[in-house]
Structures are given as C-alpha cells and as structure tokens.
Design an enzyme around this catalytic site. Structure first.
Site, short mmCIF file in Angstrom:
data_model
loop_
_atom_site.label_atom_id
_atom_site.label_comp_id
_atom_site.label_asym_id
_atom_site.label_seq_id
_atom_site.Cartn_x
_atom_site.Cartn_y
_atom_site.Cartn_z
N MET A 113 0.84 -1.20 0.00
CA MET A 113 0.00 0.00 0.00
C MET A 113 0.88 1.25 0.00
SD MET A 113 -3.27 -0.66 -0.06
CE MET A 113 -3.53 1.10 0.09
N GLU A 114 0.87 1.96 -1.11
CA GLU A 114 1.58 3.24 -1.22
C GLU A 114 3.05 3.11 -0.82
OE1 GLU A 114 -0.01 5.12 -2.86
OE2 GLU A 114 -2.14 4.88 -2.39
N ALA A 115 3.69 2.06 -1.30
CA ALA A 115 5.10 1.84 -0.98
C ALA A 115 5.90 1.33 -2.17
CB ALA A 115 5.21 0.84 0.18
N ASN A 144 -0.76 5.76 -5.31
CA ASN A 144 -1.39 7.01 -5.74
C ASN A 144 -0.39 7.93 -6.44
OD1 ASN A 144 0.09 7.97 -3.54
ND2 ASN A 144 -1.70 8.37 -2.27
#
Length: 228
Positions: A113-115, A144
């Site tokens: 997640m977002e990494a 994102n």
C-alpha cells in the site's frame, strides 16, 4: 538520503500514523478485495505502521502475517502497535524489497500500500514477489503516485529519495515480465476526504475545486492485481 533514513525520521515524528489515517480511505477497499482465506500467510511490503496486516487479522483471520519495511524505526513502531492490538501471529522484519527473506512458494498473498514506488529496482521487486508467492497467490499493488495522476507529479520534489512513476500500462507490462498474470487494474476513489465548496477555493494546496475532485474522486489510488 536513503529510504531507511527518510522513513526512520517519519516514524520518529509520528508520521507513520498520519500515513495510516490518510491511506485508510482507499486501503480498506483494497484489503476487502483480497481473496484471503482463514489461515493464509500474507506479506505486506513497505508495511509502515503495520495497519494492513492488523486489518486482515481482524477481518480475514489470516494465519500468519509478515510486515517488511526498510526502516528499522517503522518496523519497531509497527511491532509495538501490533502488540498493543493483541495480534501475536504478525511479525515484522527489516529488509529490502529486492531480496525478500522468504522461501519460494511460501506466501499466499502479498499487498503493498503506497510503498511500491519507493523500490530501488521495481522490476527486481516484482520478480521477488513472483518467487515467494504460491501458485494462484496474488499481489495487490496500490499506488497514488503514478503517471496518469498529474497531481502527484510534484511529490518527487518534496522527498529526498528517488521514486518510480509508472503509468498503468507500465505496471501491467512489468507484472507480466515478472511472471505475474494481470487479473484486474482499476482506480479506487477516495470518497471520504472532505472537498470544500467552490467558494472556498483557491486553498493553500489547490487552485480549483475541479482539480481536487479529479485528484481524489477520479484518480484516487491505482490498484493492479497480479496472480502467480
């Protein structure tokens, strides 16, 4: 500055919890889509505060969760938060995305997640994910920061480490090159962040309401799902 140093500083400042709060708007939808069954083993890449694994333990009854992060302070905080939550089946390790400390075919599902865009070699990371996943296992990769989200392009200017900005097609191609079939790819909108009425624009961060709506309601988070 290294990824480790950057995010150790974030953890020391309590920004790990801030990331958790901001990302939860879309993360909960990503996690709900994962075909996790009771007893499965899940790996979270770039775990931050560890919230994805705690959520999966609460809702999907995972058998074992591993959170990997390159920043020791992030992993330390995640251990503490998870201990307080009473989850003794979740562990955290400090490591590199490109050299995962797991055996082949040992993980049922991977989530990041977002990494992912912080990986120093994203192609190598995907090959490593394909190596550790069991046949039929999935990778749920949520970002994102990506090419189509024009509102994210300036983020590189505000962080001292290099980030990878692929478009949706590049994600699909890279997954396939690594041996992961692309099951789905779509955008998950952030429907919870408050968007003020037009009369309150411009704000400190946004020139127009239309731009803010586009960023959160249209682009949101790009989710690419790969299957081993």
């Amino acid at each position: 500055m290294s990824v480790s140093d950057e995010f150790d500083a974030w953890a020391a400042d309590g920004r790990d919890k801030g990331m958790e709060e901001r990302h939860w708007h879309t993360a909960k939808h990503v996690l709900s889509r994962m075909p996790v069954e009771a007893g499965d083993t899940v790996l979270d890449l770039g775990t931050g505060s560890g919230y994805p694994l705690r959520a999966l333990a609460d809702t999907k009854d995972i058998g074992r969760g591993y959170g990997l992060d390159g920043a020791p302070e992030m992993a330390r905080n995640a251990r503490e938060y998870t201990r307080e939550a009473g989850h003794d089946n979740i562990g955290f390790v400090v490591g590199e995305f490109g050299s995962l400390p797991f055996e082949e075919n040992s993980i049922d599902h991977v989530v990041t997640m977002e990494a992912f865009y912080y990986s120093s070699d994203p192609h190598e990371t995907l090959r490593e994910v394909a190596r550790v996943l069991r046949p039929g296992g999935t990778l749920h990769c949520a970002v994102n920061y990506y090419e189509e989200n024009v509102h994210s392009h300036e983020w590189q200017e505000n962080i001292a480490i290099d980030m990878t900005r692929w478009d949706a097609g590049e994600y699909r191609s890279a997954f396939r090159e690594a041996g992961l079939a692309v099951a789905t790819q779509d955008n998950i909108a952030d429907g919870e962040i408050e968007i003020p009425p037009a009369a309150r624009f411009p704000t400190d961060d946004w020139e127009s309401r239309e731009a803010m709506v586009e960023r959160y309601r249209t682009y949101g988070t790009l989710l690419t799902v790969g299957v081993a």
